[in-house]
Scaffold this motif. Structure first.
Motif, mmCIF file in Angstrom:
data_model
loop_
_atom_site.group_PDB
_atom_site.id
_atom_site.type_symbol
_atom_site.label_atom_id
_atom_site.label_comp_id
_atom_site.label_asym_id
_atom_site.label_seq_id
_atom_site.Cartn_x
_atom_site.Cartn_y
_atom_site.Cartn_z
ATOM 1 N N TYR A 136 -12.533 -17.456 -16.985
ATOM 2 C CA TYR A 136 -12.686 -16.255 -16.160
ATOM 3 C C TYR A 136 -12.876 -15.012 -17.035
ATOM 4 N N PHE A 137 -11.986 -14.811 -17.981
ATOM 5 C CA PHE A 137 -12.063 -13.591 -18.788
ATOM 6 C C PHE A 137 -13.153 -13.676 -19.857
ATOM 7 N N SER A 138 -13.583 -14.887 -20.216
ATOM 8 C CA SER A 138 -14.711 -15.031 -21.141
ATOM 9 C C SER A 138 -16.035 -14.752 -20.448
ATOM 10 N N GLY A 139 -16.105 -15.006 -19.131
ATOM 11 C CA GLY A 139 -17.345 -14.827 -18.393
ATOM 12 C C GLY A 139 -17.574 -13.434 -17.860
ATOM 13 N N ALA A 140 -16.612 -12.536 -18.035
ATOM 14 C CA ALA A 140 -16.786 -11.155 -17.570
ATOM 15 C C ALA A 140 -17.876 -10.470 -18.395
ATOM 16 N N PRO A 141 -18.875 -9.862 -17.759
ATOM 17 C CA PRO A 141 -19.986 -9.252 -18.496
ATOM 18 C C PRO A 141 -19.654 -7.865 -19.047
ATOM 19 N N GLY A 142 -18.668 -7.810 -19.911
ATOM 20 C CA GLY A 142 -18.316 -6.538 -20.548
ATOM 21 C C GLY A 142 -16.846 -6.452 -20.883
ATOM 22 N N VAL A 345 -21.997 2.712 -18.763
ATOM 23 C CA VAL A 345 -20.597 3.175 -18.689
ATOM 24 C C VAL A 345 -19.950 2.659 -17.408
ATOM 25 N N LEU A 346 -20.687 2.730 -16.299
ATOM 26 C CA LEU A 346 -20.157 2.243 -15.030
ATOM 27 C C LEU A 346 -19.878 0.745 -15.101
ATOM 28 N N ARG A 347 -20.783 -0.015 -15.726
ATOM 29 C CA ARG A 347 -20.564 -1.463 -15.866
ATOM 30 C C ARG A 347 -19.253 -1.752 -16.582
ATOM 31 N N ILE A 348 -19.040 -1.095 -17.708
ATOM 32 C CA ILE A 348 -17.827 -1.329 -18.494
ATOM 33 C C ILE A 348 -16.586 -0.926 -17.696
ATOM 34 N N THR A 349 -16.668 0.208 -17.004
ATOM 35 C CA THR A 349 -15.522 0.697 -16.237
ATOM 36 C C THR A 349 -15.177 -0.251 -15.093
ATOM 37 N N VAL A 350 -16.206 -0.708 -14.367
ATOM 38 C CA VAL A 350 -15.966 -1.618 -13.238
ATOM 39 C C VAL A 350 -15.335 -2.918 -13.726
ATOM 40 N N ILE A 351 -15.874 -3.478 -14.792
ATOM 41 C CA ILE A 351 -15.329 -4.738 -15.316
ATOM 42 C C ILE A 351 -13.900 -4.533 -15.799
ATOM 43 N N MET A 352 -13.651 -3.443 -16.514
ATOM 44 C CA MET A 352 -12.324 -3.188 -17.065
ATOM 45 C C MET A 352 -11.284 -3.039 -15.956
ATOM 46 N N LEU A 353 -11.653 -2.359 -14.851
ATOM 47 C CA LEU A 353 -10.698 -2.107 -13.776
ATOM 48 C C LEU A 353 -10.642 -3.242 -12.765
ATOM 49 N N ALA A 354 -11.808 -3.808 -12.437
ATOM 50 C CA ALA A 354 -11.857 -4.759 -11.330
ATOM 51 C C ALA A 354 -11.537 -6.191 -11.736
ATOM 52 N N ALA A 355 -11.997 -6.628 -12.915
ATOM 53 C CA ALA A 355 -11.841 -8.040 -13.276
ATOM 54 C C ALA A 355 -10.377 -8.487 -13.305
ATOM 55 N N PRO A 356 -9.467 -7.757 -13.966
ATOM 56 C CA PRO A 356 -8.063 -8.196 -13.936
ATOM 57 C C PRO A 356 -7.472 -8.151 -12.529
ATOM 58 N N ALA A 357 -7.833 -7.120 -11.747
ATOM 59 C CA ALA A 357 -7.284 -7.008 -10.394
ATOM 60 C C ALA A 357 -7.779 -8.145 -9.509
ATOM 61 N N VAL A 358 -9.066 -8.477 -9.599
ATOM 62 C CA VAL A 358 -9.618 -9.567 -8.797
ATOM 63 C C VAL A 358 -8.970 -10.896 -9.192
#
Length: 375
Positions: A136-142, A345-358
């Motif tokens: 899961y965390f390896s497949g996050a695009p950013g 910047v938005l891509r990195i921010t979304v992944i950083m905030l959303a991926a752990p929460a999801v």
């Protein structure tokens, strides 16, 4: 039945890949020396973004060959701030009228992130048996640092996460410029064409840009923005350029030096990594990067006309190959650098905030679905 990884065990690494290295002066000088040599060879050959790609490839090869190379974090921070100021210079006074037109691109980006991450995680999990948390965390695009730390908190193998993300960045950064040149017929120059010489830069402009770098970084770090060394200087530089206070960019000598340092730092992520031990993971990480690039190209072809942007610009806005690197390519090609940088910047921010929460939301389902698999 427990799902068995097809990659085999990953032996302990000498260093924590992707983490901070205790760089000595000798390792730093060796890394920068190899990076400069690689950049010079690529520049002589007329390669796109020669100083960054040459340093990246030369240092990556040396690192995988056993060389103990590193770039100190403070030096990388300074040079990333320089590139942030340069990317911010693309925000002209006229750009404010264009921002509202980016809403369609934002929607494409959000959908792209969901589809890309789902396919990348499935590729790692079901194709090669990597455990579900690590996949899961390896497949996050950013977000190499953020995803490594988040994965660690859930018991994932942080070495695999860091290797996958580092491989993704290296492969995409190495392929995209040549793809533009070979397939698109677009010439990505060695350096951004608008850059002037250090001796030609007026003192006032130089002081303004230096202030953007220092103050922007300090403010972003205080506010705990992601990628503070890049985002802060870029945001402040964008404000200064949009206000019309200056139209200058950092001198090309400084841009070349920054590219060498960034390329060397990326390649040095593989320091202490033995090819014999990790080559299956490098191949799988490369496969994951190819999936992301193909999806980026397809999305650019399908949606560019619908959202009113150039396919090349949408590709650079979507592909998860690094904010600095994609911004540099956009600037070099004269593509909408402001849009590309903002969306990255938005891509990195979304992944950083959303991926752990999801992941926390899905965790109960995942535990039930894969209750007999490895955690």
């Amino acid at each position: 039945m427990r799902r068995k990884s097809l990659l085999g065990p990953l032996a302990p690494l000498t260093d924590d890949v992707g983490g901070p290295l205790q760089a000595t002066a000798a390792r730093t000088l060796a890394g920068l020396g190899i990076g400069i040599a690689g950049g010079a060879v690529f520049a002589f050959a007329g390669a796109p973004l020669a100083w960054m790609l040459g340093a990246l490839i030369a240092v990556t090869v040396a690192s995988l060959g056993g060389a103990r190379l590193a770039v100190p974090a403070p030096l990388r921070t300074v040079m990333v701030a320089v590139l942030g100021v340069m990317l911010g210079s693309a925000f002209t006074p006229e750009i404010a009228d264009q921002i509202a037109a980016w809403s369609g691109v934002v929607l494409v980006l959000l959908g792209f992130l969901v589809v890309t991450m789902a396919l990348a995680v499935a590729f790692l999990r079901y194709g090669f048996g990597i455990d579900r948390v690590t996949a899961y965390f390896s497949g996050a695009p950013g977000g190499i640092t953020e995803m490594t730390l988040a994965g660690e908190s859930h018991g994932a193998d942080t070495r695999v996460i860091a290797l996958m993300h580092a491989t993704r960045i290296v492969v995409i950064v190495a392929v995209i410029p040549f793809q533009f040149r070979v397939l698109g017929g677009l010439d990505v120059p060695t350096l951004p064409p608008a850059a002037a010489s250090l001796l030609e830069t007026p003192l006032v402009d130089g002081l303004l840009m230096a202030g953007c770098a220092v103050i922007g970084y300090m403010a972003a770090r205080f506010l705990r923005f992601p990628a503070a060394a890049l985002v802060g200087p870029m945001a402040l530089s964008a404000g200064v350029h949009m206000a019309g206070w200056t139209a200058a960019t950092p001198p090309f000598e400084l841009i070349a030096a920054a590219q060498v340092v960034v390329g060397t730092a990326l390649g040095a992520r593989f320091a202490g990594v033995s090819v014999r031990r990790v080559w299956p993971y490098l191949l799988v990480g490369s496969g994951s990067a190819v999936i992301m690039m193909v999806l980026s190209w397809l999305a650019a072809i399908v949606f560019a006309e619908r959202v009113g942007v150039e396919p090349a610009g949408l590709l650079l806005a979507l592909v998860p190959g690094g904010l600095v690197e994609m911004g540099l390519i956009a600037l070099s090609l004269g593509i909408d650098t402001a849009m590309v940088s903002t969306l990255q910047v938005l891509r990195i921010t979304v992944i950083m905030l959303a991926a752990p929460a999801v992941f926390l939301v899905l965790d109960r389902y995942l535990v039930h679905r894969w209750r007999n698999g490895p955690r």
